[in-house]
Write a protein that holds these residues in place. Structure first.
Motif, PDB file in Angstrom:
ATOM      1  N   GLN A 299     -11.779  -4.234 -26.202  1.00 64.40           N
ATOM      2  CA  GLN A 299     -12.255  -2.889 -25.861  1.00 64.40           C
ATOM      3  C   GLN A 299     -12.464  -2.014 -27.084  1.00 64.40           C
ATOM      4  N   ASP A 300     -11.626  -2.151 -28.079  1.00 67.92           N
ATOM      5  CA  ASP A 300     -11.723  -1.289 -29.257  1.00 67.92           C
ATOM      6  C   ASP A 300     -12.998  -1.548 -30.052  1.00 67.92           C
ATOM      7  N   GLU A 301     -13.559  -2.727 -29.917  1.00 66.07           N
ATOM      8  CA  GLU A 301     -14.746  -3.068 -30.706  1.00 66.07           C
ATOM      9  C   GLU A 301     -16.003  -2.372 -30.201  1.00 66.07           C
ATOM     10  N   VAL A 302     -16.072  -2.085 -28.897  1.00 70.64           N
ATOM     11  CA  VAL A 302     -17.324  -1.561 -28.342  1.00 70.64           C
ATOM     12  C   VAL A 302     -17.129  -0.256 -27.571  1.00 70.64           C
ATOM     13  N   ALA A 303     -16.041   0.451 -27.795  1.00 69.00           N
ATOM     14  CA  ALA A 303     -15.844   1.731 -27.113  1.00 69.00           C
ATOM     15  C   ALA A 303     -16.908   2.721 -27.573  1.00 69.00           C
ATOM     16  N   LEU A 304     -17.587   3.356 -26.627  1.00 69.48           N
ATOM     17  CA  LEU A 304     -18.635   4.324 -26.974  1.00 69.48           C
ATOM     18  C   LEU A 304     -18.002   5.691 -27.242  1.00 69.48           C
ATOM     19  N   PRO A 305     -18.373   6.348 -28.332  1.00 68.99           N
ATOM     20  CA  PRO A 305     -17.723   7.600 -28.725  1.00 68.99           C
ATOM     21  C   PRO A 305     -18.172   8.789 -27.889  1.00 68.99           C
ATOM     22  N   ALA A 306     -17.290   9.773 -27.743  1.00 72.04           N
ATOM     23  CA  ALA A 306     -17.642  11.003 -27.048  1.00 72.04           C
ATOM     24  C   ALA A 306     -18.412  11.945 -27.960  1.00 72.04           C
ATOM     25  N   ASP A 307     -18.201  11.814 -29.272  1.00 70.05           N
ATOM     26  CA  ASP A 307     -18.915  12.647 -30.236  1.00 70.05           C
ATOM     27  C   ASP A 307     -20.407  12.316 -30.198  1.00 70.05           C
ATOM     28  N   ILE A 308     -21.229  13.334 -30.027  1.00 71.73           N
ATOM     29  CA  ILE A 308     -22.660  13.103 -29.830  1.00 71.73           C
ATOM     30  C   ILE A 308     -23.333  12.517 -31.055  1.00 71.73           C
ATOM     31  N   GLU A 309     -23.016  13.018 -32.229  1.00 69.05           N
ATOM     32  CA  GLU A 309     -23.645  12.483 -33.439  1.00 69.05           C
ATOM     33  C   GLU A 309     -23.327  10.999 -33.605  1.00 69.05           C
TER      34      GLU A 309
ATOM     35  N   TYR B 117     -22.484   8.999 -31.102  1.00 60.81           N
ATOM     36  CA  TYR B 117     -23.101   8.290 -29.973  1.00 60.81           C
ATOM     37  C   TYR B 117     -24.574   7.996 -30.250  1.00 60.81           C
ATOM     38  N   LEU B 118     -25.246   8.917 -30.907  1.00 62.26           N
ATOM     39  CA  LEU B 118     -26.669   8.727 -31.186  1.00 62.26           C
ATOM     40  C   LEU B 118     -26.923   7.602 -32.187  1.00 62.26           C
ATOM     41  N   ARG B 119     -25.881   7.116 -32.818  1.00 60.54           N
ATOM     42  CA  ARG B 119     -26.025   5.955 -33.698  1.00 60.54           C
ATOM     43  C   ARG B 119     -25.803   4.641 -32.949  1.00 60.54           C
ATOM     44  N   CYS B 120     -25.492   4.742 -31.664  1.00 55.79           N
ATOM     45  CA  CYS B 120     -25.238   3.551 -30.846  1.00 55.79           C
ATOM     46  C   CYS B 120     -26.505   3.168 -30.079  1.00 55.79           C
TER      47      CYS B 120
ATOM     48  N   HIS C 174     -34.995  12.757 -19.747  1.00 61.38           N
ATOM     49  CA  HIS C 174     -34.101  12.365 -18.651  1.00 61.38           C
ATOM     50  C   HIS C 174     -33.246  11.146 -18.973  1.00 61.38           C
ATOM     51  N   ASP C 175     -33.645  10.335 -19.960  1.00 59.20           N
ATOM     52  CA  ASP C 175     -32.907   9.114 -20.297  1.00 59.20           C
ATOM     53  C   ASP C 175     -32.224   9.181 -21.659  1.00 59.20           C
ATOM     54  N   LEU C 176     -32.122  10.351 -22.257  1.00 58.03           N
ATOM     55  CA  LEU C 176     -31.571  10.461 -23.610  1.00 58.03           C
ATOM     56  C   LEU C 176     -30.178   9.867 -23.731  1.00 58.03           C
ATOM     57  N   GLY C 177     -29.374   9.967 -22.673  1.00 61.45           N
ATOM     58  CA  GLY C 177     -27.981   9.559 -22.758  1.00 61.45           C
ATOM     59  C   GLY C 177     -27.712   8.105 -22.468  1.00 61.45           C
ATOM     60  N   HIS C 178     -28.750   7.298 -22.280  1.00 61.02           N
ATOM     61  CA  HIS C 178     -28.522   5.895 -21.945  1.00 61.02           C
ATOM     62  C   HIS C 178     -27.780   5.160 -23.059  1.00 61.02           C
ATOM     63  N   ALA C 179     -26.876   4.304 -22.642  1.00 60.39           N
ATOM     64  CA  ALA C 179     -26.114   3.483 -23.583  1.00 60.39           C
ATOM     65  C   ALA C 179     -26.973   2.322 -24.072  1.00 60.39           C
ATOM     66  N   PRO C 180     -26.520   1.613 -25.119  1.00 60.98           N
ATOM     67  CA  PRO C 180     -27.239   0.407 -25.557  1.00 60.98           C
ATOM     68  C   PRO C 180     -27.446  -0.572 -24.404  1.00 60.98           C
ATOM     69  N   LEU C 181     -28.566  -1.265 -24.434  1.00 66.17           N
ATOM     70  CA  LEU C 181     -28.934  -2.219 -23.378  1.00 66.17           C
ATOM     71  C   LEU C 181     -28.975  -1.550 -22.006  1.00 66.17           C
TER      72      LEU C 181
ATOM     73  N   THR D 200     -26.681  12.722 -21.414  1.00 64.58           N
ATOM     74  CA  THR D 200     -27.986  13.380 -21.486  1.00 64.58           C
ATOM     75  C   THR D 200     -27.816  14.893 -21.538  1.00 64.58           C
ATOM     76  N   LEU D 201     -26.980  15.434 -20.654  1.00 64.39           N
ATOM     77  CA  LEU D 201     -26.734  16.877 -20.637  1.00 64.39           C
ATOM     78  C   LEU D 201     -26.125  17.346 -21.950  1.00 64.39           C
ATOM     79  N   LYS D 202     -25.160  16.602 -22.451  1.00 61.30           N
ATOM     80  CA  LYS D 202     -24.501  16.986 -23.702  1.00 61.30           C
ATOM     81  C   LYS D 202     -25.489  17.024 -24.855  1.00 61.30           C
ATOM     82  N   ILE D 203     -26.391  16.072 -24.902  1.00 60.77           N
ATOM     83  CA  ILE D 203     -27.391  16.036 -25.974  1.00 60.77           C
ATOM     84  C   ILE D 203     -28.333  17.239 -25.879  1.00 60.77           C
ATOM     85  N   ILE D 204     -28.738  17.589 -24.650  1.00 55.02           N
ATOM     86  CA  ILE D 204     -29.694  18.696 -24.478  1.00 55.02           C
ATOM     87  C   ILE D 204     -29.060  20.039 -24.799  1.00 55.02           C
TER      88      ILE D 204
END
Length: 315
Positions: A288-298, A300-303, A96-103, A137-141
């Motif tokens: 903003q450009d330094e910390v924009a979270l990517p839409a690409d799942i692979e 994102y999973l490195r964030c 249920h929490d797979l999609g959480h962002a850093p922090l 979370t949905l995208k990852i599943i």
């Protein structure tokens, strides 16, 4: 399924997992949660609050399983139906929490427009809105190789990644037949399973209140978990099953609600992490450009927290 492992943890003691579940837990999407703190920046005020989304997810799966066992006592489900519904709920709670962002919640506002995730029928809400951790979370599943692994490992009990996503994503059903998969002997179990994951009385809150209070070193999040679980009762509303609670547990439920209220006042809305979150927002506004979270799942999973803190340190 045959139990293959036992994990010892602080709040619930021993957690039982099957061999197939262990292989899913080994997936990078799940292991990423080891590096995301449950309470984000709260450890700046409560130094012990360094526990992670990873252990919280394991605890939520454990509590959801106990809820399911209590809520099915009065129903004579066939073994295959029982195993399918239980496994679906366990995985939905685990993920249920797979999609959480850093922090955790702090950088949710750094996420891209939801359309960039290409969720298709799973997308909900207004067009152009910012994506949420639930969207990720949905995208990852359903949109990563985690879904392929679910299909491979749980085909024998009839669980699909779409089933897991349907329970995890409250209110979202991309196809009408998706909810029909949860109808057993004329009873629709989907509302009940969803409530076990997300509602006013769910496994998520019952785990994090106890866990957050313990690691923050405060007494405000304590409540009588055993009494609430013992008094859970399914309610049949025109063939749709939902969660009910015996009246004798009303004081226990009130205590649980007060515990959540007091945790918000004392821990979740503590002025120190709130101030640091405001500083992080200002940083994002300037860079903003330094910390924009990517839409690409692979990508994102490195964030995770390590990524964000490294970015801040090098800025």
């Amino acid at each position: 399924p045959k139990e293959a492992a036992q994990i010892r943890e602080t709040i619930h003691g021993t957690l039982q997992l099957s061999r197939a579940e262990m292989r899913l837990i080994d997936h990078p999407a799940m292991q990423r949660l080891r590096n995301i703190k449950q309470l984000g920046l709260a450890d700046l005020a409560y130094p012990g609050a360094t526990h992670t989304r990873y252990v919280h997810s394991l605890g939520t799966m454990h509590v959801a399983t106990r809820m399911f066992e209590a809520l099915t006592r009065d129903y004579d489900l066939a073994p295959r139906d029982y195993a399918r519904l239980q496994s679906t709920l366990r995985l939905a709670a685990l993920f249920h929490d797979l999609g959480h962002a850093p922090l955790s919640h702090t950088p949710d506002r750094f996420m891209p427009p939801v359309e960039e995730l290409e969720l298709g029928g799973w997308q909900a809400g207004k067009a152009g809105r910012r994506a949420s951790h639930e969207d990720y979370t949905l995208k990852i599943i359903v949109g990563s190789d985690l879904g392929d692994r679910i299909s491979q490992l749980f085909s024998d009990v009839g669980v699909s990644p779409e089933d897991v996503a349907t329970v995890t994503a409250s209110g979202r059903v991309p196809r009408a037949e998706a909810s029909e998969r949860f109808v057993v002997n004329g009873k629709n179990w989907l509302p009940l399973l969803r409530q076990c994951v997300s509602s006013e009385l769910d496994a998520d809150r019952m785990d994090y209140l106890l866990r957050d209070a313990y690691y923050a070193g405060v007494a405000y999040g304590k409540f009588d978990l055993e009494w609430l679980l013992e008094n859970l009762q399914p309610v049949d509303r025109q063939g749709k099953l939902t969660i009910g609670l015996m009246s004798r547990a009303s004081f226990g439920f009130e205590d649980y609600l007060l515990s959540r209220y007091h945790m918000f006042l004392s821990v979740y809305l503590n002025h120190i992490p709130i101030a640091y979150e405001a500083m992080l927002e200002r940083y994002h506004a300037d860079a903003q450009d330094e910390v924009a979270l990517p839409a690409d799942i692979e990508a994102y999973l490195r964030c995770d927290d390590v990524y964000l803190l490294s970015t801040l340190r090098s800025s």
